[in-house]
Design an enzyme around this catalytic site. Structure first.
Site, PDB file in Angstrom:
ATOM      1  CG  ASP A 185      -2.113   0.850   1.105  1.00 24.28           C
ATOM      2  OD1 ASP A 185      -2.092   1.741   0.233  1.00 24.28           O
ATOM      3  OD2 ASP A 185      -3.079   0.646   1.854  1.00 24.28           O
ATOM      4  CG  ASP A 186      -0.248   4.918   0.010  1.00 20.58           C
ATOM      5  OD1 ASP A 186      -1.032   4.525  -0.875  1.00 20.58           O
ATOM      6  OD2 ASP A 186      -0.551   5.803   0.831  1.00 20.58           O
TER       7      ASP A 186
ATOM      8  CB  CYS B  62      -6.428   2.607  -1.658  1.00 26.37           C
ATOM      9  SG  CYS B  62      -5.032   3.196  -0.731  1.00 26.37           S
TER      10      CYS B  62
ATOM     11  CE  LYS C  65      -6.581   0.470   2.175  1.00 31.41           C
ATOM     12  NZ  LYS C  65      -5.578   1.515   1.868  1.00 31.41           N
TER      13      LYS C  65
ATOM     14  CG  HIS D 184     -10.179   1.091   0.819  1.00 31.06           C
ATOM     15  ND1 HIS D 184      -9.161   1.995   0.721  1.00 31.06           N
ATOM     16  CD2 HIS D 184     -11.263   1.813   1.192  1.00 31.06           C
ATOM     17  CE1 HIS D 184      -9.589   3.201   1.021  1.00 31.06           C
ATOM     18  NE2 HIS D 184     -10.870   3.115   1.309  1.00 31.06           N
TER      19      HIS D 184
ATOM     20  CG  HIS E 295      -1.949   3.901   3.653  1.00 31.93           C
ATOM     21  ND1 HIS E 295      -2.375   4.846   4.561  1.00 31.93           N
ATOM     22  CD2 HIS E 295      -2.654   4.127   2.517  1.00 31.93           C
ATOM     23  CE1 HIS E 295      -3.297   5.610   3.991  1.00 31.93           C
ATOM     24  NE2 HIS E 295      -3.474   5.197   2.741  1.00 31.93           N
TER      25      HIS E 295
ATOM     26  CG  ASP F  96      -2.147   0.811  -3.151  1.00 34.24           C
ATOM     27  OD1 ASP F  96      -0.991   1.270  -2.991  1.00 34.24           O
ATOM     28  OD2 ASP F  96      -3.110   1.186  -2.463  1.00 34.24           O
ATOM     29  CG  ASN F  97      -1.650   4.301  -4.415  1.00 37.48           C
ATOM     30  OD1 ASN F  97      -2.695   3.847  -3.961  1.00 37.48           O
ATOM     31  ND2 ASN F  97      -0.715   4.819  -3.625  1.00 37.48           N
TER      32      ASN F  97
ATOM     33  CE  LYS G  84      -2.933   7.381  -1.519  1.00 36.27           C
ATOM     34  NZ  LYS G  84      -3.064   6.986  -0.113  1.00 36.27           N
TER      35      LYS G  84
END
Ligand code: NAG
Ligand code: NAG
Ligand code: NAG
Ligand code: NAG
Ligand code: NAG
Ligand code: NAG
Length: 521
Positions: free
Chosen positions: A38-39, A76, A130, A132, A227, A285-286, A303
């Site tokens: 994540d991130d 996300c 996660k 989301h 994240h 994810d990004n 992001k």
């Protein structure tokens, strides 16, 4: 030998053949482990030169295929949405933003998701981490959308130790901190104080250990790392005392914990004898969030933007089944491609999905063939805004003023709209793409962090990404035919877009002072 005996021998041979055939077919179905970070930023992995150490990720990817022309979505929910559906966000009405904890929507229930397809192909399906992708009603939960088991959290941004998510609704008179952790569909209260990265990787390992190896395994591990909030046990940060910036130092520790988690999961696959028939995908994810320690150097933006820093993702595949291990892959690949690719590897069928935007890219990854993907719609979001501070930039206002005077103002595609599209080497951006700063290299103490030149954004911008991945040289004036073509493509895609679904917060979301975030409808 009597005739009867002959028949028996024949049957023994035939049935042995059938058993062998079944084994061969089963062997052809690899285990699939998909690890989503994540991130995690472009410059935050060892093999991109980072000062952060990622020995496990470096080693795994060195023996696999590193994807260096690989794209994800800038946020996300959108990336996860495309991973699970194989379809662009414009086709699910989710082209705008993330799902906030009180919004009553989820990935449309008539979308068939990746785990459902894997299940149909005979896989045991597990998810850790996660979600989301919406949870306002039970039908939206991972266990109702194809996963046999689930341990994780349904929203985002919670505390790594308490697993509490604090949310203040902008429209409701509601400010609430509540637990967001579930085992299956039940609230999981027993993990207070357990660091998320360890909790999630330990669950992944116990799934591997308990796996009955006759059945192929599909496991989706959506780590909380890296994240914000920046939280990590001290032992991971100690090696980074040389990093002066506090955010970056904590973030580096979080990356180390994640790297260790991936190492542990891989080791478990080896120990349990699954590894030689496993395809492991690692992806962010990004792009990284520069406000929370991440870096996408030398790429522009971060992001939440359509610049390369937001959408060019760290990703690789590690597997003994790769035909060209140890290679760097520069084929155009997108997160929406995993659904057809993994279902293809599983020998499954994508029947029952809506029209896919993803392509089966296994031959491109495994054998180095040309990618079937010639074009990539990054997104079209007429409601885009980014409230996070972007140092030294006021583009949003000036851009609106120049649109009407721009030479593309009267094109059939409304160039005020935040959108971007890639076609082979070309990338066209329209509207305000998001924070456009070239953030300096975090471990470079010679550059002045405020000195990145201010470029004048235009409503329509064209870059040759192959030659100019940093998006420094805007060439729309030189290639009007390319611009015209790509604006037509955007208009074409926009015609197929679903109306945006981004509902108001629902007051019934409130878990109360002792409850947990979860389905309310
Ligand atoms: C907002 O919520 C607080 C605490 O629940 C309550 O005391 C207050 O009266 C509420 N205000 C309004 C305008 O509803
Ligand atoms: C990895 O495994 C080791 C040994 O079991 C353990 O001490 C460590 O906490 C694990 N790391 C993570 C991030 O789960
Ligand atoms: C994979 O490993 C298992 C267990 O170690 C072994 O029985 C099997 O022959 C191996 N398969 C291949 C294709 O190497
Ligand atoms: C063009 O898009 C912008 C941004 O979404 C919007 O505000 C504007 O109304 C649109 N213009 C037309 C003519 O549709
Ligand atoms: C766009 O079209 C309008 C109406 O036809 C015209 O007045 C305007 O000059 C055109 N703008 C540009 C930049 O060509
Ligand atoms: C920059 O970092 C290098 C290596 O860490 C160090 O030797 C040098 O003194 C630093 N320069 C400044 C201006 O801080």
């Amino acid at each position: 030998m009597t005739e009867g005996n002959g028949k028996a021998v024949y049957w023994i041979i035939a049935s042995t053949f059938i058993v062998n055939l079944a084994q061969t077919l089963a062997a052809r179905q690899p285990h699939v482990v998909f690890i989503l970070a994540d991130d995690f930023g472009w410059y935050d992995i060892g093999y991109h030169g980072s000062e952060i150490r990622t020995p496990n990720l470096d080693k795994l990817s060195a023996g696999g295929v590193r994807l260096e022309n690989y794209y994800v979505q800038p946020l996300c929910t959108p990336s996860r949405n495309q991973l699970m559906t194989g379809r662009y966000q414009i086709h699910t009405g989710m082209q705008h933003q993330i799902i906030w904890p009180c919004q009553p929507y989820c990935v449309p229930l008539d979308e068939k998701l990746l785990p459902q397809l894997m299940k149909e192909a005979g896989y045991a399906t597990h998810m850790v981490g996660k979600w989301h992708l919406g949870m306002y009603k039970k039908d939206c939960l991972p266990t109702r959308r194809g996963f046999d088991t689930y341990l994780g959290y349904l929203t985002g941004s919670e505390d790594y130790f308490t697993h509490f998510r604090c949310y203040q609704s902008p429209s409701l008179n509601l400010s609430r901190c509540a637990l967001d952790l579930r085992d299956g569909e039940e609230v999981a209260t027993g993990y207070k104080g357990v660091y998320s990265t360890e909790l999630l990787s330990q669950r992944a390992i116990s799934i591997i250990e308990r796996h009955i190896s006759q059945k192929p395994l599909f496991m989706y591990v959506a780590l909380q790392a890296v994240h914000a909030p920046l939280q990590v046990p001290e032992r991971y940060v100690t090696p980074y005392s040389f990093i002066k910036d506090t955010n970056r130092r904590l973030y580096a520790g979080m990356v180390s914990a994640m790297d260790e988690a991936v190492g542990n999961i891989t080791m478990a696959l080896q120990k349990e004898g699954l590894w030689n028939n496993t395809v492991l995908v690692f992806s962010t994810d990004n792009g990284g969030q520069t406000l929370s320690g991440g870096s996408n150097w030398p790429l522009r933006g971060r992001k939440w933007s359509l610049w390369e820093g937001g959408v060019r993702g760290v990703g690789f595949v590690a597997s003994p089944l790769l035909k060209q291990p140890g290679t760097v892959n520069r084929e155009l690949i997108h997160i929406s491609d995993w659904l057809p690719t993994l279902v293809g590897l599983a020998g499954g069928s994508t029947t029952g999905t809506k029209p896919l935007d993803g392509f089966d890219v296994w031959n491109a990854i495994s054998k180095g063939f040309a990618s079937p993907r010639l074009e990539l719609l990054h997104n079209i979001d007429p409601l885009y805004y980014d409230t996070a501070p972007c140092p030294g930039r006021q583009h949003k206002l000036t851009l609106a003023q120049v649109v009407s005077r721009d030479m593309w103002a009267n094109s059939s595609f409304n160039v005020s709209i935040h959108a971007a599209i890639r076609s082979s080497k070309w990338k066209l951006l329209t509207g305000y793409p998001g924070c456009d700063v070239w953030f300096p290299r975090p471990d470079d103490n010679t550059s002045d962090s405020s000195s990145s030149e201010v470029d004048h954004l235009k409503p329509v911008m064209l870059f040759n990404i192959e030659k100019d991945p940093e998006e420094r040289n805007e060439v729309s004036a030189k290639f009007p035919k390319v611009v015209e073509h790509l604006l037509c493509r955007l208009e074409h895609h926009q015609k197929s877009a679903q109306p945006i679904n981004f509902p108001d917060d629902d007051p019934r979301c409130d878990p109360g002072p002792t409850g947990a975030w979860g389905p309310w409808a």
